[in-house]
Design a protein around this motif. Structure first.
Motif, PDB file in Angstrom:
ATOM      1  N   ARG A   1      16.284  -0.055  -3.780  1.00 44.91           N
ATOM      2  CA  ARG A   1      15.535   0.434  -4.940  1.00 44.91           C
ATOM      3  C   ARG A   1      16.419   0.478  -6.184  1.00 44.91           C
ATOM      4  NH1 ARG A   1      12.239   5.960  -4.813  1.00 44.91           N
ATOM      5  NH2 ARG A   1      10.579   4.602  -4.125  1.00 44.91           N
TER       6      ARG A   1
ATOM      7  N   GLU B   1       2.933  -5.529  -9.095  1.00 43.18           N
ATOM      8  CA  GLU B   1       2.833  -4.730 -10.311  1.00 43.18           C
ATOM      9  C   GLU B   1       1.789  -3.649 -10.053  1.00 43.18           C
ATOM     10  OE1 GLU B   1       1.920  -7.629 -13.301  1.00 43.18           O
ATOM     11  OE2 GLU B   1       3.922  -8.505 -13.211  1.00 43.18           O
ATOM     12  N   HIS B   2       2.215  -2.398 -10.168  1.00 41.98           N
ATOM     13  CA  HIS B   2       1.336  -1.273  -9.857  1.00 41.98           C
ATOM     14  C   HIS B   2       1.596  -0.135 -10.829  1.00 41.98           C
ATOM     15  CE1 HIS B   2       4.800   0.643  -7.717  1.00 41.98           C
ATOM     16  NE2 HIS B   2       5.116  -0.633  -7.537  1.00 41.98           N
TER      17      HIS B   2
ATOM     18  N   TYR C   1       5.062  -0.059 -12.737  1.00 36.21           N
ATOM     19  CA  TYR C   1       6.207  -0.406 -11.895  1.00 36.21           C
ATOM     20  C   TYR C   1       6.100  -1.852 -11.451  1.00 36.21           C
ATOM     21  CZ  TYR C   1       7.213   4.574 -11.427  1.00 36.21           C
ATOM     22  OH  TYR C   1       7.518   5.878 -11.684  1.00 36.21           O
ATOM     23  N   ARG C   2       7.244  -2.451 -11.149  1.00 37.65           N
ATOM     24  CA  ARG C   2       7.318  -3.824 -10.628  1.00 37.65           C
ATOM     25  C   ARG C   2       8.245  -3.799  -9.419  1.00 37.65           C
ATOM     26  NH1 ARG C   2       9.917  -7.154 -14.039  1.00 37.65           N
ATOM     27  NH2 ARG C   2       8.842  -8.975 -13.289  1.00 37.65           N
ATOM     28  N   THR C   3       7.679  -4.052  -8.240  1.00 40.08           N
ATOM     29  CA  THR C   3       8.430  -3.969  -6.996  1.00 40.08           C
ATOM     30  C   THR C   3       8.532  -5.346  -6.342  1.00 40.08           C
ATOM     31  OG1 THR C   3       7.618  -1.718  -6.683  1.00 40.08           O
ATOM     32  CG2 THR C   3       8.534  -2.824  -4.750  1.00 40.08           C
TER      33      THR C   3
ATOM     34  N   ARG D   1       5.601   4.046   1.641  1.00 38.18           N
ATOM     35  CA  ARG D   1       6.280   3.553   0.432  1.00 38.18           C
ATOM     36  C   ARG D   1       5.464   3.966  -0.787  1.00 38.18           C
ATOM     37  NH1 ARG D   1      10.970   3.134   1.352  1.00 38.18           N
ATOM     38  NH2 ARG D   1      10.290   4.608   2.872  1.00 38.18           N
ATOM     39  N   ASP D   2       6.141   4.363  -1.831  1.00 34.57           N
ATOM     40  CA  ASP D   2       5.438   4.767  -3.053  1.00 34.57           C
ATOM     41  C   ASP D   2       4.609   3.632  -3.641  1.00 34.57           C
ATOM     42  OD1 ASP D   2       6.162   7.445  -3.126  1.00 34.57           O
ATOM     43  OD2 ASP D   2       8.009   7.041  -4.236  1.00 34.57           O
ATOM     44  N   TRP D   3       5.151   2.407  -3.651  1.00 41.38           N
ATOM     45  CA  TRP D   3       4.398   1.312  -4.238  1.00 41.38           C
ATOM     46  C   TRP D   3       3.108   1.060  -3.466  1.00 41.38           C
ATOM     47  CZ3 TRP D   3       3.325  -3.028  -1.394  1.00 41.38           C
ATOM     48  CH2 TRP D   3       4.135  -3.302  -0.296  1.00 41.38           C
TER      49      TRP D   3
ATOM     50  N   ASN E   1       0.640   3.773  -4.343  1.00 35.89           N
ATOM     51  CA  ASN E   1       0.079   3.511  -5.671  1.00 35.89           C
ATOM     52  C   ASN E   1      -1.027   2.462  -5.608  1.00 35.89           C
ATOM     53  OD1 ASN E   1       1.866   5.339  -6.802  1.00 35.89           O
ATOM     54  ND2 ASN E   1       3.307   3.776  -7.474  1.00 35.89           N
TER      55      ASN E   1
END
Length: 131
Positions: free
Chosen positions: A12, A33-34, A43-45, A70-72, A75
């Protein structure tokens, strides 16, 4: 198999910022992208993403190397989807659902199918591609 949480934290803060420079351009990498479900912050993961085809629809399979907590992912689930950049193209993704690797493997197509089958993970996020 899930990778250790220490590796997730390292990625991260160290690896992800570097991967964001090229992940949306080189397969099988992509950028999700979320929007933060509480903060509203974009955010961009970077992730690994494989094209799928099921029920006449094109989609994406993302291996959950660190598991579904996972947070992403939270989201995407809260928003019902987001955007994904892969092969220099950005498109919408909806209908996030976590399934087993075996279930997802049936839908991964092309040259990536055999590679997907040998990756060491148990759960996969399936998304349906929109525009």
């Amino acid at each position: 198999m899930q990778f250790p949480q220490e590796l997730a934290r390292f990625n991260r803060h160290v690896t992800n910022p570097i991967q964001r420079m090229w992940a949306g351009w080189l397969p099988p990498f992509a950028i999700v992208e979320h929007v933060g479900r509480r903060s509203g912050k974009p955010y961009r993961t970077p992730v690994n993403a494989f094209y799928t085809h099921a029920d006449g629809k094109t989609g994406i399979a993302i291996p959950l190397a660190y598991g579904p907590d996972r947070d992403w992912l939270k989201n995407l689930e809260a928003a019902g989807g987001g955007q994904l950049r892969r092969n220099a193209t950005t498109f919408g993704v909806v209908d996030p659902r976590v399934v087993s690797k075996a279930e997802a493997a049936e839908h991964v197509h092309g040259i990536w199918g055999p590679i997907f089958a040998i990756l060491p993970f148990e759960e996969v996020l399936l998304l349906t591609k929109t525009s």
